[in-house]
Design a protein around this motif. Structure first.
Motif, PDB file in Angstrom:
ATOM      1  N   CYS A 114       0.800  -1.224   0.000  1.00  6.05           N
ATOM      2  CA  CYS A 114       0.000   0.000   0.000  1.00  6.05           C
ATOM      3  C   CYS A 114       0.836   1.279   0.000  1.00  6.05           C
ATOM      4  N   ASP A 164     -10.304   2.122   4.509  1.00  7.31           N
ATOM      5  CA  ASP A 164      -9.753   0.768   4.590  1.00  7.31           C
ATOM      6  C   ASP A 164     -10.692  -0.302   4.049  1.00  7.31           C
ATOM      7  N   TRP A 165     -11.899   0.081   3.669  1.00  5.53           N
ATOM      8  CA  TRP A 165     -12.832  -0.875   3.073  1.00  5.53           C
ATOM      9  C   TRP A 165     -12.771  -0.862   1.544  1.00  5.53           C
ATOM     10  N   ALA A 169      -8.614  -4.413   0.605  1.00  2.58           N
ATOM     11  CA  ALA A 169      -9.346  -3.843   1.736  1.00  2.58           C
ATOM     12  C   ALA A 169      -9.063  -4.653   2.996  1.00  2.58           C
ATOM     13  N   THR A 170      -9.063  -3.953   4.120  1.00  4.47           N
ATOM     14  CA  THR A 170      -8.824  -4.622   5.399  1.00  4.47           C
ATOM     15  C   THR A 170     -10.029  -4.542   6.328  1.00  4.47           C
TER      16      THR A 170
END
Length: 168
Positions: free
Chosen positions: A57, A66-67, A157-158
């Motif tokens: 990233c 973060d989505w 995404a996390t």
């Protein structure tokens, strides 16, 4: 005497207009060329961000949700480009088969910096990249078909998409 002043004023205005026209004509070639469109290198798509081998990233700005998945594209040195990407548009498919397009103007940006010409696009998680194209200013006509760009890495995404979010 009044007539002479008017002639001088008209002459000066004509000279200024001519000088401006000459400057415009000689200055336009650098700006007149439209960017050429090049394609994503073969064999990259289709892929999901989480399935792509190279992940990281580093080029994604802090504060990016973060989505969202982020996709980092690279302009190889082999592409005879004058500068970096001008624009990138990526085409994705969702799980229902809907085709969605995201671009660097509204959903990402161009990452400048020396020999490392990159661009990134953010999109909702779990979309599959099916194609992409970029606009670049080529030093040659680019019609040999060899000018292509790469997907450098993805930043999956996390987090889950929040309720009521409307995508990238």
């Amino acid at each position: 005497m009044e007539l002479t002043r008017n002639r001088k004023a008209v002459g000066a205005a004509a000279a200024a207009a001519l000088a401006g026209s000459v400057a415009l004509v000689f200055g336009l070639p650098a700006f007149a060329e439209e960017p050429a469109t090049i394609d994503l290198a073969a064999g990259i798509a289709p892929t999901a961000a989480e399935d792509f081998a190279d992940q990281g990233c580093a080029e994604i700005p802090a504060g990016t949700a973060d989505w969202l998945d982020a996709w980092v594209f690279r302009l190889p040195e082999s592409v005879p480009a004058e500068g970096n990407f001008a624009y990138v548009e990526a085409t994705f498919m969702d799980e229902d088969g809907n085709v969605l397009r995201y671009d660097t103007e509204e959903h990402g940006g161009i990452v400048g910096g020396g020999d490392d010409d990159k661009a990134y696009i953010t999109a909702p998680a779990d979309l599959e990249l099916i194609d992409a194209e970029a606009q670049v200013h080529l030093e040659s006509d680019g019609k040999d078909g060899a000018s292509r760009f790469d997907l450098a890495r993805t930043c999956p995404a996390t987090a889950a998409e929040p309720e009521g979010a409307s995508g990238a």
